[in-house]
Design a protein around this motif. Structure first.
Motif, PDB file in Angstrom:
ATOM      1  N   LYS A   6      -4.861  12.587  46.745  1.00  0.00           N
ATOM      2  CA  LYS A   6      -5.426  12.202  45.451  1.00  0.00           C
ATOM      3  C   LYS A   6      -6.762  11.485  45.647  1.00  0.00           C
ATOM      4  N   ILE A   7      -6.803  10.579  46.655  1.00  0.00           N
ATOM      5  CA  ILE A   7      -8.056   9.849  46.893  1.00  0.00           C
ATOM      6  C   ILE A   7      -9.170  10.819  47.264  1.00  0.00           C
ATOM      7  N   ILE A   8      -8.832  11.776  48.161  1.00  0.00           N
ATOM      8  CA  ILE A   8      -9.851  12.731  48.596  1.00  0.00           C
ATOM      9  C   ILE A   8     -10.333  13.569  47.416  1.00  0.00           C
ATOM     10  N   ASN A   9      -9.361  14.079  46.652  1.00  0.00           N
ATOM     11  CA  ASN A   9      -9.667  14.921  45.502  1.00  0.00           C
ATOM     12  C   ASN A   9     -10.524  14.186  44.464  1.00  0.00           C
ATOM     13  N   ASP A  10     -10.145  12.907  44.224  1.00  0.00           N
ATOM     14  CA  ASP A  10     -10.879  12.093  43.254  1.00  0.00           C
ATOM     15  C   ASP A  10     -12.336  11.948  43.651  1.00  0.00           C
ATOM     16  N   GLY A  11     -12.549  11.548  44.911  1.00  0.00           N
ATOM     17  CA  GLY A  11     -13.912  11.264  45.351  1.00  0.00           C
ATOM     18  C   GLY A  11     -14.779  12.503  45.351  1.00  0.00           C
ATOM     19  N   LEU A  12     -14.204  13.614  45.818  1.00  0.00           N
ATOM     20  CA  LEU A  12     -15.028  14.803  45.970  1.00  0.00           C
ATOM     21  C   LEU A  12     -15.199  15.572  44.670  1.00  0.00           C
ATOM     22  N   TRP A  13     -14.195  15.551  43.806  1.00  0.00           N
ATOM     23  CA  TRP A  13     -14.283  16.426  42.639  1.00  0.00           C
ATOM     24  C   TRP A  13     -13.883  15.755  41.316  1.00  0.00           C
ATOM     25  N   THR A  14     -12.586  15.452  41.147  1.00  0.00           N
ATOM     26  CA  THR A  14     -12.088  15.028  39.828  1.00  0.00           C
ATOM     27  C   THR A  14     -12.815  13.811  39.281  1.00  0.00           C
ATOM     28  N   ASN A  15     -13.132  12.860  40.170  1.00  0.00           N
ATOM     29  CA  ASN A  15     -13.765  11.639  39.684  1.00  0.00           C
ATOM     30  C   ASN A  15     -15.086  11.428  40.422  1.00  0.00           C
ATOM     31  N   ASN A  16     -15.761  12.539  40.720  1.00  0.00           N
ATOM     32  CA  ASN A  16     -17.012  12.466  41.483  1.00  0.00           C
ATOM     33  C   ASN A  16     -17.992  11.468  40.857  1.00  0.00           C
ATOM     34  N   PRO A  17     -18.525  10.541  41.675  1.00  0.00           N
ATOM     35  CA  PRO A  17     -19.372   9.485  41.105  1.00  0.00           C
ATOM     36  C   PRO A  17     -20.589  10.021  40.352  1.00  0.00           C
ATOM     37  N   ALA A  18     -21.187  11.109  40.854  1.00  0.00           N
ATOM     38  CA  ALA A  18     -22.419  11.583  40.209  1.00  0.00           C
ATOM     39  C   ALA A  18     -22.130  12.534  39.059  1.00  0.00           C
ATOM     40  N   GLY A  24     -24.913   5.468  39.318  1.00  0.00           N
ATOM     41  CA  GLY A  24     -25.966   5.493  40.333  1.00  0.00           C
ATOM     42  C   GLY A  24     -27.031   6.524  40.056  1.00  0.00           C
ATOM     43  N   LEU A  25     -27.365   6.716  38.769  1.00  0.00           N
ATOM     44  CA  LEU A  25     -28.337   7.752  38.423  1.00  0.00           C
ATOM     45  C   LEU A  25     -29.745   7.428  38.905  1.00  0.00           C
ATOM     46  N   CYS A  26     -30.090   6.121  38.944  1.00  0.00           N
ATOM     47  CA  CYS A  26     -31.472   5.769  39.284  1.00  0.00           C
ATOM     48  C   CYS A  26     -31.866   6.313  40.649  1.00  0.00           C
ATOM     49  N   PRO A  27     -31.137   5.984  41.732  1.00  0.00           N
ATOM     50  CA  PRO A  27     -31.527   6.580  43.012  1.00  0.00           C
ATOM     51  C   PRO A  27     -31.297   8.083  43.008  1.00  0.00           C
ATOM     52  N   LEU A  28     -30.253   8.528  42.340  1.00  0.00           N
ATOM     53  CA  LEU A  28     -29.939   9.962  42.324  1.00  0.00           C
ATOM     54  C   LEU A  28     -31.125  10.772  41.821  1.00  0.00           C
ATOM     55  N   LEU A  29     -31.751  10.284  40.745  1.00  0.00           N
ATOM     56  CA  LEU A  29     -32.837  11.053  40.160  1.00  0.00           C
ATOM     57  C   LEU A  29     -34.163  10.778  40.845  1.00  0.00           C
ATOM     58  N   LEU A  41     -30.611   8.950  51.702  1.00  0.00           N
ATOM     59  CA  LEU A  41     -30.078   7.967  50.772  1.00  0.00           C
ATOM     60  C   LEU A  41     -28.572   8.130  50.606  1.00  0.00           C
ATOM     61  N   GLY A  42     -28.106   9.381  50.630  1.00  0.00           N
ATOM     62  CA  GLY A  42     -26.673   9.624  50.478  1.00  0.00           C
ATOM     63  C   GLY A  42     -25.894   8.993  51.623  1.00  0.00           C
ATOM     64  N   LEU A  43     -26.373   9.188  52.846  1.00  0.00           N
ATOM     65  CA  LEU A  43     -25.659   8.619  53.996  1.00  0.00           C
ATOM     66  C   LEU A  43     -25.681   7.086  53.949  1.00  0.00           C
ATOM     67  N   ALA A  44     -26.834   6.522  53.603  1.00  0.00           N
ATOM     68  CA  ALA A  44     -26.905   5.058  53.509  1.00  0.00           C
ATOM     69  C   ALA A  44     -25.923   4.549  52.471  1.00  0.00           C
ATOM     70  N   THR A  45     -25.837   5.261  51.329  1.00  0.00           N
ATOM     71  CA  THR A  45     -24.902   4.837  50.279  1.00  0.00           C
ATOM     72  C   THR A  45     -23.458   4.972  50.758  1.00  0.00           C
ATOM     73  N   THR A  46     -23.159   6.062  51.468  1.00  0.00           N
ATOM     74  CA  THR A  46     -21.799   6.253  51.978  1.00  0.00           C
ATOM     75  C   THR A  46     -21.400   5.127  52.927  1.00  0.00           C
ATOM     76  N   ASN A 108     -26.510  -0.126  42.925  1.00  0.00           N
ATOM     77  CA  ASN A 108     -25.847   1.129  42.581  1.00  0.00           C
ATOM     78  C   ASN A 108     -24.440   0.837  42.054  1.00  0.00           C
ATOM     79  N   CYS A 109     -24.198   1.221  40.825  1.00  0.00           N
ATOM     80  CA  CYS A 109     -22.938   0.820  40.180  1.00  0.00           C
ATOM     81  C   CYS A 109     -21.732   1.454  40.850  1.00  0.00           C
TER      82      CYS A 109
END
Lengths: 225, 346
Positions: A6-18, A24-29, A41-46, A108-109
């Motif tokens: 569930k945790i894996i699924n949430d992070g990658l898809w069902t509840n994907n942060p972006a 975290g739209l500001c750095p994303l955009l 930036l993605g790796l630093a955030t991870t 980043n929220c």
């Protein structure tokens, strides 16, 4: 579904942060104009997410609920400072390109949201996994968006890869479209907003299809099966 | 997006959407004719390209959105968008500029928001601004008015320039021979070099008696078409009059203060897209305000933005930006300027 799945699924898809939480739209955009910037930036955030989730989870029973938010913020700020300094040391050019957005990971929220919603209530192991999966989910969206913007905007992929991979990176740049005039809109923030919108729409379409397929299966299942 | 329905009365004049749209196109014909006279057949090719792209995109999006296709194609709104976009583009722009702009206008600015009646922004202007921001070189390369230059452009010449970019391939000679800054562009560049307006205009082949050569008559022709629309009650007088009066007053005041640095109201009113913008673009019934006092505020806002951006901004003309900026605040204006409901006190 087990907790880990569930945790894996949430992070990658069902509840994907972006794509789902739209956090975290500001750095994303701002940073996703090329694949390499996005990956950096993605790796630093991870890394920040994993570390801050771990520390928050470890001290969750010692922190009084009244002061938990300031404590989380201090922990995140400390982690980000460490990451910022090490990026400055080991990936100096990339650090210069990403600029203010590295220290801004603090704000980043996604990070405070995971600390509050997950790490402060779960064991260190689960929290690290959650941080990792949310981070990968965020990075994946960032990299896809960066790839789209780079291809549409300047017709290349992995430009400036040497910032991250050193000498090796000079050969990584792929020019997909020769003599491309460039499509400035994709490089500018409005293009990022539109492309992110399309990505969210595609995710919703996929979800809707899956749901329909799943309900169709249930409906056709024989009674008593 | 959801828009509030204005208060009653909802009396219907019997005009259908397609009749309105066809009359709008009919009213553009004098302007287009003069435009073709001065700038060649590229204008017509652009219009045809934009129409084909716009209708194809509209049909495609309607099919994807599972809406009836034919009724929406026949309403003519995509047609008007195509005309407005094509008229705003340089007549020697490469074909993909037109196609990209029309596709963006219909797919993103119109259909993604919900189609006719739901788009908060004027689709043609959204497409135009997207092109202007993304492809500044292609979008600012205008040709000289034909009466002025030695080269003449036949239909085939225009066709070749648009589809194979032949002028670029042969060399810069032809491109240089037919391209030239627009009067507003020229005015802006020279003013930056501390020339006075009079120095710039005197003896300059780009300018004529009233304003820019060619542009003055194109604008007058669009003015005639616009007056026809008002006479036919297709548009109300409020928006065009507010836009034009604001431009006239602002440019008049600054012209009186310093005639060397600020060009005359005549130049502002008869240059660039002023008339096309005031009568045909700003009056888009979907993205403009809906009450008469609201229309006046909306028109004044567009007029102010046009003058401010032309005079102090980075772009020579500003109709598209001004219309989009006022589109953004149109729902807010409608919210605050509610007409009195019959039988109620204010």
């Amino acid at each position: 579904m087990s907790d880990t799945r569930k945790i894996i699924n949430d992070g990658l898809w069902t509840n994907n942060p972006a794509l789902v939480q739209i956090l975290g739209l500001c750095p994303l955009l701002a940073v996703s104009s090329t694949v390499i910037n996005a990956l950096g930036l993605g790796l630093a955030t991870t890394l920040t997410l994993v570390s801050s989730n771990l520390v928050v989870s470890l001290i969750r029973n010692q922190t009084r609920p009244e002061i938990r938010i300031p404590v989380f913020v201090l922990i995140i700020a400390a982690v980000v400072t460490a990451i910022e300094l090490s990026m400055n040391a080991f990936f100096h050019e990339l650090y210069l390109v990403l600029g203010i957005f590295i220290p801004l990971i603090v704000t980043n929220c996604v990070i405070i949201a995971r600390a509050e919603a997950f790490a402060s209530k779960n064991s260190p192991g689960a929290s690290v996994l959650d941080g990792l999966m949310m981070g990968i989910g965020f990075t994946a969206v960032l990299v896809v968006l960066g790839g789209l913007r780079e291809v549409i905007g300047q017709g290349t992929l992995f430009a400036n890869a040497h910032l991250m991979f050193g000498e090796l990176g000079y050969n990584m740049t792929i020019t997909l479209i020769e003599d491309y005039r460039g499509f400035l809109l994709a490089i500018l923030p409005p293009g990022a907003f539109m492309l992110l919108g399309f990505m969210i729409a595609i995710k919703n379409v996929i979800d809707a299809r899956r749901k329909r397929a799943a309900s169709a299966v249930i409906l056709t299942a024989p009674v008593g099966a | 997006m959801e828009f509030k329905t204005p208060t009653s009365p909802h009396i219907h004049s019997g005009a259908s959407v397609s009749r309105v749209m066809l009359l709008v196109i009919a009213a553009m014909i004098p302007g287009i004719a003069v435009y073709v006279g001065y700038f060649g057949w590229g204008v017509v090719i652009n219009i045809l390209l934009a129409i084909v792209t716009a209708l194809a995109c509209e049909a495609g999006m309607l099919i994807i959105r599972k809406r009836p296709v034919l009724p929406f194609l026949y309403d003519g709104s995509a047609l008007v968008t195509a005309f407005l976009l094509a008229l705003a583009l340089p007549p020697i722009a490469p074909w993909w500029i037109v196609v990209l702009g029309a596709a963006f206008a219909i797919i993103i600015a119109k259909q993604l928001y919900g189609g006719l009646g739901y788009n908060p922004f004027n689709p043609a202007m959204a497409g135009y601004v997207m092109l202007l921001v993304s492809f500044p070189i292609e979008m600012t390369r205008w040709q000289a008015p034909l009466v002025n230059s030695e080269t003449s452009l036949s239909f085939i010449d225009s066709w070749n320039i648009i589809f194979s970019g032949i002028a670029e391939k042969i060399g810069d000679n032809i491109t240089d021979a037919i391209t030239m800054a627009t009067p507003l562009d020229n005015l802006k560049t020279e003013l930056r070099l501390d020339q006075s307006v009079e120095q710039i205009i005197n003896g300059n082949p780009l300018f004529s008696h009233l304003a820019g050569l060619g542009w003055e008559w194109i604008n007058i022709a669009f003015l005639v078409g616009g007056l026809f629309l008002i006479y036919k009650r297709i548009i109300s007088w409020h928006i065009p009059v507010a836009v034009l009066a604001t431009i006239a007053v602002l440019s008049g005041v600054f012209y009186l203060i310093d005639a060397d640095k600020f060009s005359s109201p005549m130049i502002h009113l008869l240059s660039g897209a002023t008339m096309l913008g005031a009568f045909f673009i700003a009056t888009d019934p979907v993205s403009a305000t809906s009450s008469n006092p609201g229309r006046i505020i909306y028109g004044v806002g567009i007029g102010i933005f046009i003058y401010v951006i032309r005079t102090w901004g980075g772009y020579p003309d500003a109709v598209a930006f001004s219309v989009l900026l006022m589109n953004m605040v149109a729902p807010t204006i409608d919210y605050y300027v509610k007409p009195r409901v019959f039988g109620h006190k204010k």
